[in-house]
Design a protein around this motif. Sequence first.
Motif, short mmCIF file in Angstrom:
data_model
loop_
_atom_site.label_atom_id
_atom_site.label_comp_id
_atom_site.label_asym_id
_atom_site.label_seq_id
_atom_site.Cartn_x
_atom_site.Cartn_y
_atom_site.Cartn_z
N ILE A 94 0.74 -1.21 -0.10
CA ILE A 94 -0.09 -0.03 0.02
C ILE A 94 0.94 1.26 0.03
O ILE A 94 0.65 2.24 -0.79
CB ILE A 94 -1.10 -0.02 1.10
N LEU A 95 1.79 1.32 0.65
CA LEU A 95 2.91 2.35 0.71
C LEU A 95 3.53 2.68 -0.50
O LEU A 95 3.94 3.61 -1.00
CB LEU A 95 3.80 2.37 1.99
N PHE A 97 2.24 1.89 -3.28
CA PHE A 97 1.47 2.52 -4.18
C PHE A 97 1.32 4.05 -4.19
O PHE A 97 1.22 4.92 -4.89
CB PHE A 97 -0.08 1.69 -4.09
N CYS A 98 1.37 4.17 -2.84
CA CYS A 98 1.47 5.75 -2.28
C CYS A 98 2.65 6.47 -2.92
O CYS A 98 2.36 7.67 -3.43
CB CYS A 98 1.29 5.99 -0.84
N THR A 99 3.53 5.78 -2.70
CA THR A 99 4.85 6.36 -3.50
C THR A 99 4.74 6.70 -5.01
O THR A 99 5.10 7.69 -5.53
CB THR A 99 6.10 5.51 -3.06
N ILE A 101 1.92 6.89 -6.41
CA ILE A 101 0.96 8.15 -6.71
C ILE A 101 1.57 9.40 -6.47
O ILE A 101 1.45 10.35 -7.28
CB ILE A 101 -0.43 8.16 -5.60
N CYS A 102 2.51 9.59 -5.49
CA CYS A 102 3.18 10.90 -5.18
C CYS A 102 4.27 11.02 -6.55
O CYS A 102 4.39 12.39 -6.99
CB CYS A 102 4.27 10.68 -3.95
N SER A 128 6.63 13.66 1.96
CA SER A 128 5.84 12.38 2.06
C SER A 128 6.41 11.38 1.57
O SER A 128 6.47 10.08 2.14
CB SER A 128 4.46 12.70 1.06
N ILE A 132 7.15 7.89 3.89
CA ILE A 132 6.72 6.52 3.24
C ILE A 132 8.09 5.80 3.32
O ILE A 132 7.80 4.38 4.07
CB ILE A 132 6.05 6.59 2.02
#
Length: 148
Positions: A94-95, A97-99, A101-102, A128, A132
Amino acid sequence: MTLHHFILIIHLLAATVWVGGHLLLAICYLPTALKKKDPHIILNFERKFEALGMSSLALLIVTGIWMAYDFGVTAETWFHFSSGFEKVVSIKLILLFCTFICAVIAQFYVIPNLNEKNINRIAIIILSVTSIGIAMLILGSTLRYGGL
């Protein structure tokens, strides 16, 4: 030395480069860029770090998935959160994926329009991604004791 141990060492070296590079950017370069309102300080660092950083990230993904399979956490059990190892692997995915997106936001929306007036936008992305990365490092360290 087992193959798993070798993969772990490669993973840790890649994490050192990835997280260390982002910490260097966040702690040393970003404050100066914000103070001077000079986005070129960040862009110059990014240009120099990008090849090494992205190579490290690719190694982290490959070795991370490899080790997850070694621990019995396969794609079929991702996001089941039923064991300590599954929880850590799932949260790290999940993290990741967040990376991603960033990175998309930075590459397509922030960097093309980056200037001294909106430099705070890239600061949010940098902080961010750095946070992460640190969270993923901490999560990975819990696997030694069975995960979360």
